[in-house]
Design an enzyme around this catalytic site. Structure first.
Site, PDB file in Angstrom:
ATOM      1  CE  LYS A 107      -3.891  -1.957   2.687  1.00  0.00           C
ATOM      2  NZ  LYS A 107      -4.781  -2.122   1.860  1.00  0.00           N
ATOM      3  N   GLY A 161      -8.251  -8.349   5.285  1.00  0.00           N
ATOM      4  CA  GLY A 161      -7.329  -7.641   6.094  1.00  0.00           C
ATOM      5  C   GLY A 161      -6.878  -8.117   7.443  1.00  0.00           C
ATOM      6  CB  SER A 162      -7.987  -6.897  10.571  1.00  0.00           C
ATOM      7  OG  SER A 162      -7.632  -5.811  10.355  1.00  0.00           O
ATOM      8  N   GLY A 199     -10.915  -2.929   9.067  1.00  0.00           N
ATOM      9  CA  GLY A 199     -10.210  -2.845  10.549  1.00  0.00           C
ATOM     10  C   GLY A 199     -11.522  -3.262  11.635  1.00  0.00           C
ATOM     11  N   GLY A 235     -13.976  -5.600   6.158  1.00  0.00           N
ATOM     12  CA  GLY A 235     -14.890  -5.852   7.039  1.00  0.00           C
ATOM     13  C   GLY A 235     -15.156  -7.627   6.828  1.00  0.00           C
TER      14      GLY A 235
END
Length: 295
Positions: free
Chosen positions: A82, A236-237, A154, A215
């Protein structure tokens, strides 16, 4: 020195190769190997996953090149990284490192509040986020080779990714139904470049792949986004903030591939342990909403 840029066709083709797969955020070589072994089609190299970026606050920047190179050396699948919105030098640094894709990302603190990068000037293909057809078309006009929903990174909360995917797809259907003389007014009202809207109308879809992101936390979340028309999934997370990252990674990959096999998804969801802790979107202050970044 004259810059050599990749052709639009080549860059879009590279992004098409990831279609139907899962792209996972990682922060080191160990996580990169877990993602590759689980079946990820690509990985995103970061210093911190979005949940940690959100928790830390402050200014979030491009990852240390050492981390990017460590991850690149650990796997054989494509590696993304990124850069901040509008940060010309971060993008050039990542290109010089040899990453396979650059994500001009709202997860990082924007460097420019007026201009996104002219992505056509780069050899490496770019990924960008979007919430609606106006944002999607502007990013495509700038040279993005791959799109993703912004969602709300996140949070472990799928609701914004669902909203953005439904919004884009509904507007694609609307554009496809418009006469060409109506399209100019639609372009004016949405801020979408007319030529890109013409291409969308002709194709009946976006001219680049559009993945779900922001999400995704469970196998069911991934399958839901595929059913809503996503070309693939970014996580992502959701992997490395879960109780059992390796199991979650494998389960999400399988659910993305077999998104209409409900018995399989049920089986994949058993005994996974706790998913990442989620955040209710209504509790976020306006300045905490990463999806609002970009224009």
């Amino acid at each position: 020195m004259t810059n050599v840029t990749g052709t639009e066709r080549v860059k879009r083709g590279m992004a098409e190769m990831q279609k139907g797969g899962v792209i996972m955020d990682v922060i080191n070589a160990e996580q990169a190997k877990i993602a590759e072994e689980a079946g990820a089609v690509a990985i995103m190299a970061l210093e911190r996953v979005p949940a940690d970026i959100r928790a830390a606050g402050g200014v979030s920047r491009m990852a240390d090149p050492t981390i990017v190179e460590e991850v690149m050396g650990a796997v054989s699948i494509p590696v993304m990284a990124k850069c901040r919105i509008g940060h010309l030098v971060e993008a050039r640094v990542l290109e010089s490192l040899g990453v396979d894709y650059i994500d001009e990302s709202e997860v990082l603190t924007p460097a420019d509040e007026v201009y996104h990068l002219n992505k056509r000037d780069y050899t490496v293909p770019f990924v960008c986020g979007c919430r609606d057809i106006g944002e999607a078309a502007r990013r495509i006009a700038e040279g993005a080779s791959m799109l993703r929903t912004k969602g709300e990174p996140g949070t472990g909360n799928i609701v914004e990714a669902v909203r953005h995917m439904r919004q884009v797809n509904a507007e694609i259907r609307q554009v496809a139904s418009l006469r060409e003389d109506e399209l100019m007014t639609y372009a004016k009202n949405t801020g979408a470049p007319y030529e890109v809207l013409l291409e969308i109308k002709r194709l009946g879809r976006l001219p680049v792949v559009n993945f779900a992101a922001g999400g995704v936390a469970t196998p069911a979340d991934a399958a839901l986004m595929m059913q809503l028309g996503a070309d693939g999934v970014f996580v992502g997370s959701g992997i490395f903030k879960s109780e059992n990252p390796a199991k979650f990674a494998r389960a999400i990959v399988e659910a993305t591939t077999h998104y209409e096999d409900y018995e399989l998804i049920a089986s994949l969801s058993k005994g996974l342990g706790n998913a990442m802790k989620g955040i209710e979107i209504s509790t976020l202050l306006p300045e905490q909403r990463m999806q609002e970044r970009g224009w």
